[in-house]
Design a protein around this motif. Structure first.
Motif, PDB file in Angstrom:
ATOM      1  N   THR A  68     -35.408  10.565  18.517  1.00 49.66           N
ATOM      2  CA  THR A  68     -36.085   9.522  19.325  1.00 49.66           C
ATOM      3  C   THR A  68     -34.888   8.456  19.648  1.00 49.66           C
ATOM      4  O   THR A  68     -34.718   7.801  20.596  1.00 49.66           O
ATOM      5  CB  THR A  68     -37.501   8.888  19.155  1.00 49.66           C
ATOM      6  N   HIS A  69     -34.240   8.174  18.776  1.00 43.29           N
ATOM      7  CA  HIS A  69     -32.968   7.160  18.879  1.00 43.29           C
ATOM      8  C   HIS A  69     -31.833   7.488  19.643  1.00 43.29           C
ATOM      9  O   HIS A  69     -31.340   6.718  20.112  1.00 43.29           O
ATOM     10  CB  HIS A  69     -32.724   6.719  17.201  1.00 43.29           C
ATOM     11  N   ARG A  70     -31.796   8.541  20.129  1.00 44.01           N
ATOM     12  CA  ARG A  70     -30.945   9.260  21.003  1.00 44.01           C
ATOM     13  C   ARG A  70     -31.760   9.449  22.513  1.00 44.01           C
ATOM     14  O   ARG A  70     -31.159  10.136  23.315  1.00 44.01           O
ATOM     15  CB  ARG A  70     -30.302  10.446  20.645  1.00 44.01           C
ATOM     16  N   GLY A  71     -33.020   8.871  22.505  1.00 40.94           N
ATOM     17  CA  GLY A  71     -33.694   8.975  23.742  1.00 40.94           C
ATOM     18  C   GLY A  71     -34.107  10.339  23.988  1.00 40.94           C
ATOM     19  O   GLY A  71     -34.527  10.695  24.977  1.00 40.94           O
ATOM     20  N   LEU A  72     -34.382  11.215  23.193  1.00 41.91           N
ATOM     21  CA  LEU A  72     -34.822  12.600  23.169  1.00 41.91           C
ATOM     22  C   LEU A  72     -36.316  12.552  22.699  1.00 41.91           C
ATOM     23  O   LEU A  72     -36.523  12.127  21.690  1.00 41.91           O
ATOM     24  CB  LEU A  72     -33.958  13.553  22.302  1.00 41.91           C
ATOM     25  N   LEU A  73     -37.236  13.306  23.759  1.00 39.82           N
ATOM     26  CA  LEU A  73     -38.330  13.547  23.382  1.00 39.82           C
ATOM     27  C   LEU A  73     -38.698  15.178  22.988  1.00 39.82           C
ATOM     28  O   LEU A  73     -38.103  15.751  24.031  1.00 39.82           O
ATOM     29  CB  LEU A  73     -39.364  13.284  24.619  1.00 39.82           C
ATOM     30  N   THR A  74     -38.792  15.554  21.730  1.00 41.98           N
ATOM     31  CA  THR A  74     -38.742  16.813  21.387  1.00 41.98           C
ATOM     32  C   THR A  74     -40.018  17.309  20.699  1.00 41.98           C
ATOM     33  O   THR A  74     -41.066  16.688  20.438  1.00 41.98           O
ATOM     34  CB  THR A  74     -37.609  17.180  20.580  1.00 41.98           C
ATOM     35  N   VAL A  75     -40.152  18.675  20.631  1.00 39.36           N
ATOM     36  CA  VAL A  75     -41.241  19.139  20.115  1.00 39.36           C
ATOM     37  C   VAL A  75     -40.462  20.357  18.917  1.00 39.36           C
ATOM     38  O   VAL A  75     -39.481  20.846  19.137  1.00 39.36           O
ATOM     39  CB  VAL A  75     -42.185  20.089  20.808  1.00 39.36           C
ATOM     40  N   THR A  76     -41.403  20.635  18.052  1.00 34.21           N
ATOM     41  CA  THR A  76     -40.825  21.516  16.744  1.00 34.21           C
ATOM     42  C   THR A  76     -41.057  23.063  17.257  1.00 34.21           C
ATOM     43  O   THR A  76     -42.000  23.400  17.661  1.00 34.21           O
ATOM     44  CB  THR A  76     -41.687  21.248  15.652  1.00 34.21           C
ATOM     45  N   ALA A  77     -39.784  23.557  17.228  1.00 32.94           N
ATOM     46  CA  ALA A  77     -40.004  25.038  17.563  1.00 32.94           C
ATOM     47  C   ALA A  77     -40.104  25.877  16.188  1.00 32.94           C
ATOM     48  O   ALA A  77     -40.818  26.866  16.136  1.00 32.94           O
ATOM     49  CB  ALA A  77     -38.828  25.467  18.162  1.00 32.94           C
ATOM     50  N   THR A  78     -39.328  25.698  15.288  1.00 33.21           N
ATOM     51  CA  THR A  78     -39.213  26.177  13.696  1.00 33.21           C
ATOM     52  C   THR A  78     -39.175  25.207  12.884  1.00 33.21           C
ATOM     53  O   THR A  78     -38.485  24.066  13.036  1.00 33.21           O
ATOM     54  CB  THR A  78     -38.094  27.097  13.612  1.00 33.21           C
ATOM     55  N   LEU A  79     -39.542  25.271  11.811  1.00 32.20           N
ATOM     56  CA  LEU A  79     -39.540  24.423  10.566  1.00 32.20           C
ATOM     57  C   LEU A  79     -39.740  25.326   9.226  1.00 32.20           C
ATOM     58  O   LEU A  79     -40.742  26.021   8.965  1.00 32.20           O
ATOM     59  CB  LEU A  79     -40.448  23.366  10.481  1.00 32.20           C
ATOM     60  N   THR A  80     -38.476  25.407   8.224  1.00 31.11           N
ATOM     61  CA  THR A  80     -38.489  25.904   7.066  1.00 31.11           C
ATOM     62  C   THR A  80     -38.520  25.003   6.068  1.00 31.11           C
ATOM     63  O   THR A  80     -37.361  24.277   6.208  1.00 31.11           O
ATOM     64  CB  THR A  80     -37.581  27.014   7.088  1.00 31.11           C
ATOM     65  N   ILE A  81     -39.215  25.064   5.074  1.00 30.39           N
ATOM     66  CA  ILE A  81     -39.084  24.024   3.974  1.00 30.39           C
ATOM     67  C   ILE A  81     -38.892  25.068   2.584  1.00 30.39           C
ATOM     68  O   ILE A  81     -39.536  25.990   2.445  1.00 30.39           O
ATOM     69  CB  ILE A  81     -40.573  23.518   3.672  1.00 30.39           C
ATOM     70  N   ASP A  82     -37.940  24.715   2.042  1.00 30.64           N
ATOM     71  CA  ASP A  82     -37.562  25.212   0.482  1.00 30.64           C
ATOM     72  C   ASP A  82     -38.004  24.042  -0.368  1.00 30.64           C
ATOM     73  O   ASP A  82     -37.567  22.980  -0.478  1.00 30.64           O
ATOM     74  CB  ASP A  82     -36.088  25.316   0.247  1.00 30.64           C
ATOM     75  N   PHE A  83     -39.173  24.320  -1.307  1.00 26.40           N
ATOM     76  CA  PHE A  83     -39.631  23.444  -2.302  1.00 26.40           C
ATOM     77  C   PHE A  83     -38.777  24.034  -3.461  1.00 26.40           C
ATOM     78  O   PHE A  83     -38.653  25.060  -4.404  1.00 26.40           O
ATOM     79  CB  PHE A  83     -41.079  23.911  -2.521  1.00 26.40           C
ATOM     80  N   LEU A  84     -37.721  22.843  -3.962  1.00 28.52           N
ATOM     81  CA  LEU A  84     -36.863  23.567  -5.010  1.00 28.52           C
ATOM     82  C   LEU A  84     -37.478  22.718  -6.377  1.00 28.52           C
ATOM     83  O   LEU A  84     -37.298  23.253  -7.574  1.00 28.52           O
ATOM     84  CB  LEU A  84     -35.559  22.590  -4.669  1.00 28.52           C
ATOM     85  N   MET A  85     -38.029  21.554  -6.499  1.00 23.47           N
ATOM     86  CA  MET A  85     -38.517  20.661  -7.674  1.00 23.47           C
ATOM     87  C   MET A  85     -39.745  20.038  -7.116  1.00 23.47           C
ATOM     88  O   MET A  85     -40.017  19.830  -6.012  1.00 23.47           O
ATOM     89  CB  MET A  85     -37.359  19.883  -8.136  1.00 23.47           C
ATOM     90  N   PRO A  86     -40.544  19.712  -8.193  1.00 23.48           N
ATOM     91  CA  PRO A  86     -41.712  18.912  -7.840  1.00 23.48           C
ATOM     92  C   PRO A  86     -41.267  17.493  -7.548  1.00 23.48           C
ATOM     93  O   PRO A  86     -40.269  16.707  -7.825  1.00 23.48           O
ATOM     94  CB  PRO A  86     -42.552  18.739  -9.243  1.00 23.48           C
ATOM     95  N   VAL A  87     -41.982  17.246  -6.368  1.00 25.24           N
ATOM     96  CA  VAL A  87     -41.972  15.781  -5.743  1.00 25.24           C
ATOM     97  C   VAL A  87     -43.042  14.877  -6.570  1.00 25.24           C
ATOM     98  O   VAL A  87     -44.134  15.180  -6.048  1.00 25.24           O
ATOM     99  CB  VAL A  87     -41.901  15.940  -4.224  1.00 25.24           C
TER     100      VAL A  87
END
Length: 154
Positions: A68-87
């Motif tokens: 949004t700081h670049r003036g873009l309004l977007t939607v998520t197409a894909t999202l992959t999370i790698d859980f590496l260590m406990p948060v």
């Protein structure tokens, strides 16, 4: 360049604060940003550890909202999370975001989540965000109008 990034629509309309606690969000430059945040105690997935859904939600919000700081309004197409260590919960965290590549309306993004003061990634994310067309939500509403509410008598 440091630019504070506005809240997403859901938080602007509702609570007026980020649901994920990502209120201190700044753009470092056109392609990189960071947010300082803390996972609340009540979002544990295990003893003193953040729930993976909270981590995923934070990445989805931060990577998409960064655009949004670049003036873009977007939607998520894909999202992959790698859980590496406990948060851990209730500890200061730093989430960084980066635009890796642009291709037409698509933005390829990455992110990392670390404990403040630690150089090890606890979780990373990669995904694609697509710039919305002006009629995006109208098309969504039209599609959903074809579904009957299971609780109604209609």
């Amino acid at each position: 360049m440091v630019d504070h990034i506005a809240l997403c629509r859901g938080c602007r309309v509702g609570a007026r604060a980020c649901r994920f606690g990502a209120d201190d969000f700044v753009a470092i430059d056109l392609n990189e940003g960071r947010v300082c945040l803390t996972c609340p105690f009540d979002v544990q997935g295990g003893p003193d550890v953040a729930h993976g859904g909270w981590i995923s939600g934070v990445f989805d919000d931060a990577l998409g909202r960064f655009l949004t700081h670049r003036g873009l309004l977007t939607v998520t197409a894909t999202l992959t999370i790698d859980f590496l260590m406990p948060v851990p919960v209730e500890r200061p965290l730093i989430l960084t975001v980066r635009i890796e590549k642009e291709d037409g309306r698509r933005r390829f993004m990455s992110g990392s989540l670390r404990l403040e003061g630690d150089d090890r990634d606890r979780a990373t994310a990669h995904g694609v965000w697509v710039e919305r067309r002006p009629d995006h939500f109208d098309r969504h509403q039209a599609q959903m109008s074809g579904f009957r509410d299971p609780g109604s008598d209609a």
